[in-house]
Design a protein around this motif. Structure first.
Motif, PDB file in Angstrom:
ATOM      1  N   GLY A  13      43.390  32.094  75.068  1.00  0.00           N
ATOM      2  CA  GLY A  13      44.397  32.887  75.768  1.00  0.00           C
ATOM      3  C   GLY A  13      44.541  34.277  75.173  1.00  0.00           C
ATOM      4  O   GLY A  13      44.707  35.263  75.899  1.00  0.00           O
ATOM      5  N   ASP A  14      44.460  34.364  73.844  1.00  0.00           N
ATOM      6  CA  ASP A  14      44.530  35.664  73.183  1.00  0.00           C
ATOM      7  C   ASP A  14      43.375  36.551  73.606  1.00  0.00           C
ATOM      8  O   ASP A  14      43.538  37.743  73.866  1.00  0.00           O
ATOM      9  CB  ASP A  14      44.521  35.494  71.663  1.00  0.00           C
ATOM     10  N   CYS A  15      42.181  35.964  73.681  1.00  0.00           N
ATOM     11  CA  CYS A  15      41.005  36.732  74.112  1.00  0.00           C
ATOM     12  C   CYS A  15      41.162  37.223  75.540  1.00  0.00           C
ATOM     13  O   CYS A  15      40.819  38.356  75.856  1.00  0.00           O
ATOM     14  CB  CYS A  15      39.746  35.879  73.983  1.00  0.00           C
ATOM     15  N   VAL A  16      41.682  36.359  76.411  1.00  0.00           N
ATOM     16  CA  VAL A  16      41.897  36.751  77.804  1.00  0.00           C
ATOM     17  C   VAL A  16      42.898  37.893  77.883  1.00  0.00           C
ATOM     18  O   VAL A  16      42.716  38.850  78.646  1.00  0.00           O
ATOM     19  CB  VAL A  16      42.377  35.540  78.643  1.00  0.00           C
ATOM     20  N   LEU A  17      43.952  37.826  77.074  1.00  0.00           N
ATOM     21  CA  LEU A  17      44.946  38.894  77.056  1.00  0.00           C
ATOM     22  C   LEU A  17      44.302  40.223  76.683  1.00  0.00           C
ATOM     23  O   LEU A  17      44.491  41.231  77.365  1.00  0.00           O
ATOM     24  CB  LEU A  17      46.061  38.553  76.071  1.00  0.00           C
ATOM     25  N   HIS A  18      43.529  40.237  75.624  1.00  0.00           N
ATOM     26  CA  HIS A  18      42.925  41.486  75.161  1.00  0.00           C
ATOM     27  C   HIS A  18      41.882  42.017  76.140  1.00  0.00           C
ATOM     28  O   HIS A  18      41.827  43.216  76.408  1.00  0.00           O
ATOM     29  CB  HIS A  18      42.322  41.300  73.773  1.00  0.00           C
ATOM     30  N   ARG A  19      41.056  41.119  76.692  1.00  0.00           N
ATOM     31  CA  ARG A  19      40.054  41.566  77.667  1.00  0.00           C
ATOM     32  C   ARG A  19      40.705  42.059  78.947  1.00  0.00           C
ATOM     33  O   ARG A  19      40.277  43.047  79.535  1.00  0.00           O
ATOM     34  CB  ARG A  19      39.085  40.433  77.982  1.00  0.00           C
ATOM     35  N   GLY A  20      41.757  41.382  79.375  1.00  0.00           N
ATOM     36  CA  GLY A  20      42.467  41.807  80.585  1.00  0.00           C
ATOM     37  C   GLY A  20      43.117  43.167  80.404  1.00  0.00           C
ATOM     38  O   GLY A  20      43.049  44.032  81.292  1.00  0.00           O
ATOM     39  N   ARG A  21      43.730  43.381  79.251  1.00  0.00           N
ATOM     40  CA  ARG A  21      44.360  44.675  78.981  1.00  0.00           C
ATOM     41  C   ARG A  21      43.308  45.777  78.917  1.00  0.00           C
ATOM     42  O   ARG A  21      43.500  46.869  79.430  1.00  0.00           O
ATOM     43  CB  ARG A  21      45.143  44.633  77.672  1.00  0.00           C
ATOM     44  N   GLU A  22      42.175  45.477  78.309  1.00  0.00           N
ATOM     45  CA  GLU A  22      41.085  46.455  78.228  1.00  0.00           C
ATOM     46  C   GLU A  22      40.607  46.841  79.624  1.00  0.00           C
ATOM     47  O   GLU A  22      40.359  48.016  79.906  1.00  0.00           O
ATOM     48  CB  GLU A  22      39.949  45.845  77.413  1.00  0.00           C
ATOM     49  N   GLN A  23      40.508  45.865  80.508  1.00  0.00           N
ATOM     50  CA  GLN A  23      40.074  46.144  81.871  1.00  0.00           C
ATOM     51  C   GLN A  23      41.113  46.985  82.613  1.00  0.00           C
ATOM     52  O   GLN A  23      40.770  47.895  83.366  1.00  0.00           O
ATOM     53  CB  GLN A  23      39.815  44.846  82.631  1.00  0.00           C
ATOM     54  N   LEU A  24      42.389  46.705  82.408  1.00  0.00           N
ATOM     55  CA  LEU A  24      43.436  47.506  83.047  1.00  0.00           C
ATOM     56  C   LEU A  24      43.378  48.958  82.576  1.00  0.00           C
ATOM     57  O   LEU A  24      43.559  49.885  83.380  1.00  0.00           O
ATOM     58  CB  LEU A  24      44.815  46.915  82.751  1.00  0.00           C
ATOM     59  N   GLU A  87      49.778  50.609  85.784  1.00  0.00           N
ATOM     60  CA  GLU A  87      50.657  51.014  84.677  1.00  0.00           C
ATOM     61  C   GLU A  87      51.662  49.908  84.360  1.00  0.00           C
ATOM     62  O   GLU A  87      51.906  49.593  83.201  1.00  0.00           O
ATOM     63  CB  GLU A  87      51.411  52.295  85.027  1.00  0.00           C
ATOM     64  N   ALA A  88      52.232  49.320  85.396  1.00  0.00           N
ATOM     65  CA  ALA A  88      53.204  48.238  85.191  1.00  0.00           C
ATOM     66  C   ALA A  88      52.529  47.031  84.541  1.00  0.00           C
ATOM     67  O   ALA A  88      53.081  46.418  83.622  1.00  0.00           O
ATOM     68  CB  ALA A  88      53.842  47.846  86.511  1.00  0.00           C
ATOM     69  N   GLY A  89      51.325  46.687  84.993  1.00  0.00           N
ATOM     70  CA  GLY A  89      50.594  45.563  84.414  1.00  0.00           C
ATOM     71  C   GLY A  89      50.160  45.833  82.994  1.00  0.00           C
ATOM     72  O   GLY A  89      50.202  44.953  82.138  1.00  0.00           O
ATOM     73  N   ASP A  90      49.747  47.068  82.716  1.00  0.00           N
ATOM     74  CA  ASP A  90      49.317  47.420  81.374  1.00  0.00           C
ATOM     75  C   ASP A  90      50.487  47.386  80.401  1.00  0.00           C
ATOM     76  O   ASP A  90      50.353  46.955  79.265  1.00  0.00           O
ATOM     77  CB  ASP A  90      48.670  48.807  81.368  1.00  0.00           C
ATOM     78  N   CYS A  91      51.651  47.805  80.866  1.00  0.00           N
ATOM     79  CA  CYS A  91      52.834  47.767  79.995  1.00  0.00           C
ATOM     80  C   CYS A  91      53.183  46.331  79.635  1.00  0.00           C
ATOM     81  O   CYS A  91      53.473  46.027  78.477  1.00  0.00           O
ATOM     82  CB  CYS A  91      54.023  48.445  80.672  1.00  0.00           C
ATOM     83  N   SER A  92      53.146  45.427  80.618  1.00  0.00           N
ATOM     84  CA  SER A  92      53.489  44.037  80.312  1.00  0.00           C
ATOM     85  C   SER A  92      52.417  43.391  79.441  1.00  0.00           C
ATOM     86  O   SER A  92      52.735  42.606  78.545  1.00  0.00           O
ATOM     87  CB  SER A  92      53.705  43.236  81.591  1.00  0.00           C
ATOM     88  N   ALA A  93      51.144  43.744  79.654  1.00  0.00           N
ATOM     89  CA  ALA A  93      50.081  43.213  78.800  1.00  0.00           C
ATOM     90  C   ALA A  93      50.199  43.783  77.397  1.00  0.00           C
ATOM     91  O   ALA A  93      49.939  43.096  76.407  1.00  0.00           O
ATOM     92  CB  ALA A  93      48.710  43.534  79.387  1.00  0.00           C
ATOM     93  N   GLY A  94      50.600  45.041  77.293  1.00  0.00           N
ATOM     94  CA  GLY A  94      50.791  45.650  75.980  1.00  0.00           C
ATOM     95  C   GLY A  94      51.920  44.994  75.216  1.00  0.00           C
ATOM     96  O   GLY A  94      51.825  44.768  74.005  1.00  0.00           O
ATOM     97  N   GLU A  95      53.005  44.669  75.925  1.00  0.00           N
ATOM     98  CA  GLU A  95      54.123  43.980  75.280  1.00  0.00           C
ATOM     99  C   GLU A  95      53.695  42.602  74.803  1.00  0.00           C
ATOM    100  O   GLU A  95      54.072  42.160  73.721  1.00  0.00           O
ATOM    101  CB  GLU A  95      55.298  43.869  76.247  1.00  0.00           C
TER     102      GLU A  95
END
Length: 127
Positions: A13-24, A87-95
């Motif tokens: 799950g951590d990997c998915v979070l980081h890869r998803g944020r990178e894609q955003l 931007e909204a998705g990146d902010c929530s992924a960043g949090e």
């Protein structure tokens, strides 16, 4: 064939979070570049930086601005909406990533760092 233990669900799950944020972040960069390029064709530019893109979005949203043809405005409004959504998705992924970093700092003191230990994948020697 040799098998090794896979990662636990938390590490995956951590990997998915980081890869998803990178894609955003990549998608946001592409949208900003496209918006800047299209508006530059009509002579509308803003200073460098993500914080200055708001000026360009304001031009796109302003229906009274006659410098931009209606067809172009419609397309650029779609790009602006996508940019705001990312931007909204990146902010929530960043949090979420910030919360993850805080959790890992707390766990590493206890010796339970995610991705390190029995559940992490192991490299096998080559033959």
């Amino acid at each position: 064939m040799r098998f090794c233990a896979g990662q636990d669900d938390r590490a995956t799950g951590d990997c998915v979070l980081h890869r998803g944020r990178e894609q955003l972040v990549r998608q946001r960069t592409m949208l900003v570049n496209a918006l800047r390029a299209h508006l530059a064709e009509f002579g509308m530019v803003a200073a460098q930086g993500l914080r200055n893109v708001g000026e360009l979005i304001a031009i796109v949203r302003d229906d009274g601005d006659t410098r931009l043809p209606d067809v172009a405005r419609q397309v650029l409004q779609v790009l602006a909406a996508q940019l705001e959504q990312i931007e909204a998705g990146d902010c929530s992924a960043g949090e979420a990533a910030d919360g993850l970093a805080q959790d890992e700092r707390g766990q590493s003191a206890a010796g339970e760092h995610s991705g390190i230990g029995r559940s992490s994948p192991r490299r096998l020697p080559r033959r």
